[in-house]
Each structure stands twice: as C-alpha cells, then as structure tokens.
Design a protein around this motif. Sequence first.
Motif, PDB file in Angstrom:
ATOM      1  N   TYR A 183     -62.637 -75.704  79.168  1.00  0.00           N
ATOM      2  CA  TYR A 183     -62.393 -77.151  79.146  1.00  0.00           C
ATOM      3  C   TYR A 183     -60.927 -77.449  78.818  1.00  0.00           C
ATOM      4  CZ  TYR A 183     -63.166 -82.043  77.678  1.00  0.00           C
ATOM      5  OH  TYR A 183     -63.114 -83.409  77.539  1.00  0.00           O
ATOM      6  N   THR A 184     -60.380 -76.767  77.811  1.00  0.00           N
ATOM      7  CA  THR A 184     -58.980 -76.994  77.445  1.00  0.00           C
ATOM      8  C   THR A 184     -58.023 -76.511  78.535  1.00  0.00           C
ATOM      9  OG1 THR A 184     -58.998 -74.905  76.209  1.00  0.00           O
ATOM     10  CG2 THR A 184     -59.425 -76.917  74.974  1.00  0.00           C
ATOM     11  N   GLU A 234     -54.324 -80.263  84.194  1.00  0.00           N
ATOM     12  CA  GLU A 234     -54.167 -81.635  84.670  1.00  0.00           C
ATOM     13  C   GLU A 234     -52.930 -82.302  84.069  1.00  0.00           C
ATOM     14  OE1 GLU A 234     -55.538 -83.853  86.710  1.00  0.00           O
ATOM     15  OE2 GLU A 234     -56.909 -82.419  87.614  1.00  0.00           O
ATOM     16  N   GLY A 235     -52.208 -81.593  83.217  1.00  0.00           N
ATOM     17  CA  GLY A 235     -51.028 -82.170  82.585  1.00  0.00           C
ATOM     18  C   GLY A 235     -51.366 -83.174  81.504  1.00  0.00           C
ATOM     19  N   LEU A 236     -52.530 -82.999  80.855  1.00  0.00           N
ATOM     20  CA  LEU A 236     -52.983 -83.949  79.837  1.00  0.00           C
ATOM     21  C   LEU A 236     -52.962 -83.324  78.450  1.00  0.00           C
ATOM     22  CD1 LEU A 236     -56.049 -85.412  81.785  1.00  0.00           C
ATOM     23  CD2 LEU A 236     -53.806 -86.465  81.486  1.00  0.00           C
ATOM     24  N   THR A 237     -52.042 -82.395  78.252  1.00  0.00           N
ATOM     25  CA  THR A 237     -51.986 -81.684  76.970  1.00  0.00           C
ATOM     26  C   THR A 237     -51.799 -82.640  75.799  1.00  0.00           C
ATOM     27  OG1 THR A 237     -50.960 -79.822  78.143  1.00  0.00           O
ATOM     28  CG2 THR A 237     -50.850 -79.808  75.736  1.00  0.00           C
ATOM     29  N   SER A 238     -51.045 -83.714  76.008  1.00  0.00           N
ATOM     30  CA  SER A 238     -50.795 -84.672  74.933  1.00  0.00           C
ATOM     31  C   SER A 238     -52.062 -85.414  74.519  1.00  0.00           C
ATOM     32  CB  SER A 238     -49.732 -85.686  75.363  1.00  0.00           C
ATOM     33  OG  SER A 238     -50.157 -86.419  76.505  1.00  0.00           O
ATOM     34  N   ARG A 239     -53.095 -85.363  75.359  1.00  0.00           N
ATOM     35  CA  ARG A 239     -54.356 -86.052  75.064  1.00  0.00           C
ATOM     36  C   ARG A 239     -55.489 -85.061  74.788  1.00  0.00           C
ATOM     37  NH1 ARG A 239     -56.086 -91.248  77.961  1.00  0.00           N
ATOM     38  NH2 ARG A 239     -56.785 -91.501  75.805  1.00  0.00           N
ATOM     39  N   THR A 240     -55.118 -83.844  74.434  1.00  0.00           N
ATOM     40  CA  THR A 240     -56.129 -82.825  74.152  1.00  0.00           C
ATOM     41  C   THR A 240     -57.062 -83.263  73.026  1.00  0.00           C
ATOM     42  OG1 THR A 240     -54.658 -81.034  74.867  1.00  0.00           O
ATOM     43  CG2 THR A 240     -56.502 -80.431  73.450  1.00  0.00           C
ATOM     44  N   GLY A 241     -56.509 -83.867  71.991  1.00  0.00           N
ATOM     45  CA  GLY A 241     -57.324 -84.322  70.864  1.00  0.00           C
ATOM     46  C   GLY A 241     -58.397 -85.310  71.294  1.00  0.00           C
ATOM     47  N   PHE A 280     -59.728 -85.701  74.392  1.00  0.00           N
ATOM     48  CA  PHE A 280     -60.746 -85.084  75.241  1.00  0.00           C
ATOM     49  C   PHE A 280     -61.629 -84.109  74.456  1.00  0.00           C
ATOM     50  CE2 PHE A 280     -57.800 -86.406  78.651  1.00  0.00           C
ATOM     51  CZ  PHE A 280     -58.719 -87.086  79.439  1.00  0.00           C
ATOM     52  N   MET A 281     -61.056 -83.433  73.464  1.00  0.00           N
ATOM     53  CA  MET A 281     -61.880 -82.582  72.617  1.00  0.00           C
ATOM     54  C   MET A 281     -62.844 -83.437  71.794  1.00  0.00           C
ATOM     55  SD  MET A 281     -61.364 -79.481  73.259  1.00  0.00           S
ATOM     56  CE  MET A 281     -62.344 -78.883  71.893  1.00  0.00           C
ATOM     57  N   GLY A 282     -62.385 -84.614  71.412  1.00  0.00           N
ATOM     58  CA  GLY A 282     -63.265 -85.541  70.695  1.00  0.00           C
ATOM     59  C   GLY A 282     -64.452 -85.967  71.542  1.00  0.00           C
ATOM     60  N   VAL A 283     -64.211 -86.165  72.842  1.00  0.00           N
ATOM     61  CA  VAL A 283     -65.306 -86.521  73.749  1.00  0.00           C
ATOM     62  C   VAL A 283     -66.334 -85.392  73.809  1.00  0.00           C
ATOM     63  CG1 VAL A 283     -65.917 -87.031  76.154  1.00  0.00           C
ATOM     64  CG2 VAL A 283     -63.865 -88.050  75.136  1.00  0.00           C
ATOM     65  N   LEU A 284     -65.829 -84.167  73.969  1.00  0.00           N
ATOM     66  CA  LEU A 284     -66.732 -83.010  74.052  1.00  0.00           C
ATOM     67  C   LEU A 284     -67.518 -82.821  72.759  1.00  0.00           C
ATOM     68  CD1 LEU A 284     -67.564 -80.565  75.856  1.00  0.00           C
ATOM     69  CD2 LEU A 284     -65.797 -79.257  74.686  1.00  0.00           C
ATOM     70  N   LEU A 285     -66.829 -82.904  71.629  1.00  0.00           N
ATOM     71  CA  LEU A 285     -67.503 -82.738  70.349  1.00  0.00           C
ATOM     72  C   LEU A 285     -68.434 -83.906  70.060  1.00  0.00           C
ATOM     73  CD1 LEU A 285     -64.518 -81.394  68.190  1.00  0.00           C
ATOM     74  CD2 LEU A 285     -66.437 -80.094  69.137  1.00  0.00           C
ATOM     75  N   GLY A 286     -68.062 -85.109  70.530  1.00  0.00           N
ATOM     76  CA  GLY A 286     -68.921 -86.280  70.342  1.00  0.00           C
ATOM     77  C   GLY A 286     -70.248 -86.125  71.056  1.00  0.00           C
ATOM     78  N   ILE A 287     -70.207 -85.577  72.267  1.00  0.00           N
ATOM     79  CA  ILE A 287     -71.445 -85.327  73.012  1.00  0.00           C
ATOM     80  C   ILE A 287     -72.313 -84.323  72.269  1.00  0.00           C
ATOM     81  CG2 ILE A 287     -72.373 -84.293  75.130  1.00  0.00           C
ATOM     82  CD1 ILE A 287     -69.947 -85.491  76.587  1.00  0.00           C
TER      83      ILE A 287
END
Length: 214
Positions: A130-131, A137-144, A146-153
């Motif tokens: 996932y990371t 996708e060039g979204l490294t600055s928003r990793t936190g 997207f990881m929150g979304v995964l952990l939230g699920i």
Amino acid sequence: MSDIRRMVSRGAYVSYALSFANNFTLAYFETSLPVFTKRSFGWGVVENSLMYMSIGLSVAIDIVIMIVLSKRGVQDRVFLLCGHICIGLGLILSLFFISGRTFGLVPFIISFGFFIFPLPFVGNPNVSLYTKHIDDEGLTSRTGFFMGVLLGIGGVCRSLGPVWAGYTLEFSKNYLGLSGPLIFWFLALCLLLSHSKYLQGPVKKIESTEEEEE
C-alpha cells in the motif's frame, strides 16, 4: 478528494478489503476463543492466557521468517497470496471441524493453526504494498493520511468483529459465526486474483528504473 480517487482508481481498495477481512476475522476469533475453549475443554483464565501467549510467540516467529524470506527476494504479492490462501484453508477447516458447539483439541489446533500462522504474512506485506503505491503516485507527503484510512478501516472491523461474535455465539452451532469471516475472506480473495497489476505494479516500475540507471 482527487488524491483519494487516484488511489482508489489504482486499486487501493484491494488493500482496504484485505484489511477489512483480516481484522474482522481476527476480532471475531479473539472474542469467540475463550467461549469455544470453555465449552469444549473447560479452560479458564490461565489456560486461555497460555494459548494467547503461544499465539504471540508464533506471530514473532512468523515475522522473523518473513524478514529472512524478504531478504532472499520474496515479494509482497507472494506473501499476500500464499498467506491469504492459508487463512482461507484454516477457515474452511474450522467450518468442518469446530462448527459444533463442542469439538476436540486436535481439530481445534489444526484448524486454528492454519488461520493464525499466516496472519502476519498478509498484514505486514499489505501495508508495505500500500505504501509503495502511495509513493509511486507521488503522494508521499500524504502518507499519514492514507495510512490513517487503512488503519481506520481495520479499526472499524475490530469493532464489528466482536459484535458479530457476540450475536452468533448465542446459537447452538458455530456455522453462522464462521460464515461471516469466510465470506469476507472470499471477497478479498476475488479482488486479489483479479487485480494482479495492483499486486506487482510499483515493484516493476522500481525495478525498471534501477535497470535504466545501470
């Protein structure tokens, strides 16, 4: 919202489905196991504590094995597919061997072993893959985020699993309770088999980049 759409269109829902299925199943068994062992073996707090300690040790051994295999070139998609299939085998065996109100110790160990042992081979590689897609996708600055979304699920499923267990434990048989995790496992398996590009896309791009540099 555009970043979320980019990740979803890329196939990130495969990781979300895996997180949902695994966390729901794990939460279901964490709640059900003390009841199962009390009914079938008369286990109390001490026996169940030793059982959970054994589970923790097996997870630690799994992680060591996974590190060794990763260093030898085994990729995330191999861990995911093999681990998820083994979990399904454990659930199917459970449906046959421990679906009654009581069951024997040997069938319990065999069925539950097939389920518990491969869990780290799915959870950790799923986060890793996932990371990699986030970075690709060039979204490294928003990793936190997207990881929150995964952990939230995963967190939602960790709440739903005990509710499902509490409801189904009232029945005389365990068929209904085991069918929930099995359905979610099957749906996640269908996504895994139909999204091979998601499982290997970022890895191929990284490898091709390295070859060009050489």
